[in-house]
Design a protein around this motif. Sequence first.
Motif, PDB file in Angstrom:
ATOM      1  N   HIS A   1     -56.470  83.341 -90.670  1.00 50.45           N
ATOM      2  CA  HIS A   1     -56.111  81.934 -90.409  1.00 50.45           C
ATOM      3  C   HIS A   1     -57.084  81.252 -89.437  1.00 50.45           C
ATOM      4  O   HIS A   1     -57.432  80.077 -89.608  1.00 50.45           O
ATOM      5  CB  HIS A   1     -54.687  81.917 -89.845  1.00 50.45           C
ATOM      6  CG  HIS A   1     -54.181  80.565 -89.481  1.00 50.45           C
ATOM      7  ND1 HIS A   1     -53.619  79.714 -90.400  1.00 50.45           N
ATOM      8  CD2 HIS A   1     -54.157  79.907 -88.298  1.00 50.45           C
ATOM      9  CE1 HIS A   1     -53.270  78.578 -89.800  1.00 50.45           C
ATOM     10  NE2 HIS A   1     -53.578  78.671 -88.517  1.00 50.45           N
TER      11      HIS A   1
ATOM     12  N   HIS B   1     -59.517  77.917 -89.819  1.00 47.35           N
ATOM     13  CA  HIS B   1     -59.653  76.698 -88.998  1.00 47.35           C
ATOM     14  C   HIS B   1     -61.128  76.293 -88.864  1.00 47.35           C
ATOM     15  O   HIS B   1     -61.456  75.118 -88.925  1.00 47.35           O
ATOM     16  CB  HIS B   1     -59.028  76.903 -87.612  1.00 47.35           C
ATOM     17  CG  HIS B   1     -57.554  76.565 -87.570  1.00 47.35           C
ATOM     18  ND1 HIS B   1     -57.076  75.311 -87.874  1.00 47.35           N
ATOM     19  CD2 HIS B   1     -56.469  77.318 -87.255  1.00 47.35           C
ATOM     20  CE1 HIS B   1     -55.756  75.299 -87.747  1.00 47.35           C
ATOM     21  NE2 HIS B   1     -55.354  76.511 -87.384  1.00 47.35           N
TER      22      HIS B   1
ATOM     23  N   SER C   1     -55.235  75.825 -80.908  1.00 43.91           N
ATOM     24  CA  SER C   1     -54.068  75.614 -81.775  1.00 43.91           C
ATOM     25  C   SER C   1     -52.813  75.955 -80.988  1.00 43.91           C
ATOM     26  O   SER C   1     -52.847  76.077 -79.758  1.00 43.91           O
ATOM     27  CB  SER C   1     -54.207  76.487 -83.026  1.00 43.91           C
ATOM     28  OG  SER C   1     -54.105  77.840 -82.675  1.00 43.91           O
TER      29      SER C   1
ATOM     30  N   ASP D   1     -52.541  72.872 -89.507  1.00 53.63           N
ATOM     31  CA  ASP D   1     -52.533  73.896 -90.553  1.00 53.63           C
ATOM     32  C   ASP D   1     -52.510  73.304 -91.963  1.00 53.63           C
ATOM     33  O   ASP D   1     -51.719  72.405 -92.262  1.00 53.63           O
ATOM     34  CB  ASP D   1     -51.328  74.822 -90.346  1.00 53.63           C
ATOM     35  CG  ASP D   1     -51.538  75.727 -89.151  1.00 53.63           C
ATOM     36  OD1 ASP D   1     -52.659  75.742 -88.606  1.00 53.63           O
ATOM     37  OD2 ASP D   1     -50.577  76.418 -88.776  1.00 53.63           O
TER      38      ASP D   1
HETATM   39 ZN    ZN Z   1     -53.431  77.025 -87.260  1.00 46.21          ZN
END
Ligand code: ZN
Length: 329
Positions: free
Chosen positions: A112, A116, A137, A298
């Motif tokens: 993840h 980003h 984040s 996200d």
């Molecule tokens: Zn994130």
Amino acid sequence: MGNILAIETSCDETSISVIKNGDTILSNIIYSQIKHHKKFGGVVPEIASRMHAEKIHSILDLALQEANLDLDNIQNIAVTYGPGLEGSLLVGLTMAKTISSVKKIPLIGVNHLVGHIYAHFLSKKHPPFPFVALIASGGHTQLIEVQNHTKIKLIGETRDDAAGEAFDKVAKFLNLGYPGGPIIEKKAKEGNSNAIKFPKALLKEGFEFSFSGLKTAVIQTCNKNKNLKVEDICASFQHTVAETLKIKAQQACTFTKSSDLVLAGGVFANQYIISYFKNQLEPNHINVHTIPPVLCTDNAAMIGAAAHYMIKHNIYPKLPLKSTPNLKI
Ligand code: ZN
Ligand code: KG4
């Protein structure tokens, strides 16, 4: 390399996207669960996984419809396998594995956090290598040296709270709601960012951050002085986060001899913070790369973009993929 179907369910957004040739977004459907978590003041893991399971099939239909494609036109499937909430990751992974096995489409697991960074590759103009990426984040604050697609190295991260987490905790303390970032940004517009001087932590100590002291300082200052304007608290807090992040990012650029800085993650949806970075760093010959807010928070498109380069450079993880809540860069 054709079309990638990307699935992201690591936290509280159910998102599915179709990406063409790595940089063209054919669809990027994002269902935010915020209204289901708001009353609890943060993400409730059990509710998050249940909502992902309820929504994911209709999000898949929408993503394919908007791209005007069906599964027969998909060449690869990308899915976030960590970091994130175990139960949430499992929903996306299960859907990805099922489609992959029924339709015989290769499956690519994506970190993840790497996703980003790759949100910045969703256009024809990419940040030039080498660059420093600052990810801020809800769960992470990390400085990453990106030499090329295959050399991505963590150089520093927070010792405690992430920057986004500090926004969320300060907003909770001030009874402003969840998530804290957008609400604090809005309140801060009416406030004075120099009204209160909050401490900036760990400025001399390499590339590590700490935001829990700042949160405590906000609480103590407010408890001592009940007459402070909430707008001034928000503006001063937001400014301190911007300053701290900027100082560390600048040091990282100098250290790695990089003149390009990529800002990634939900906190950089904040227009005050990105303007501050640009105003402070561009006169010092650091190009600050930013993207629209919807690609900072996200979304599955960024997972598809990362997968495109992982396929191109043959660097994706071995199957079978396991959900990995603490996956590192
Ligand atoms: Zn994130
Ligand atoms: O990247 P993201 O969507 O999800 C994670 O991977 O965690 O980041 C969410 C975080 C939350 O802490 C939220 O408060 C923060 O990003 N955020 C913001 C803004 N929008 C979202 N922080 C500051 N200003 C914003 N406008």
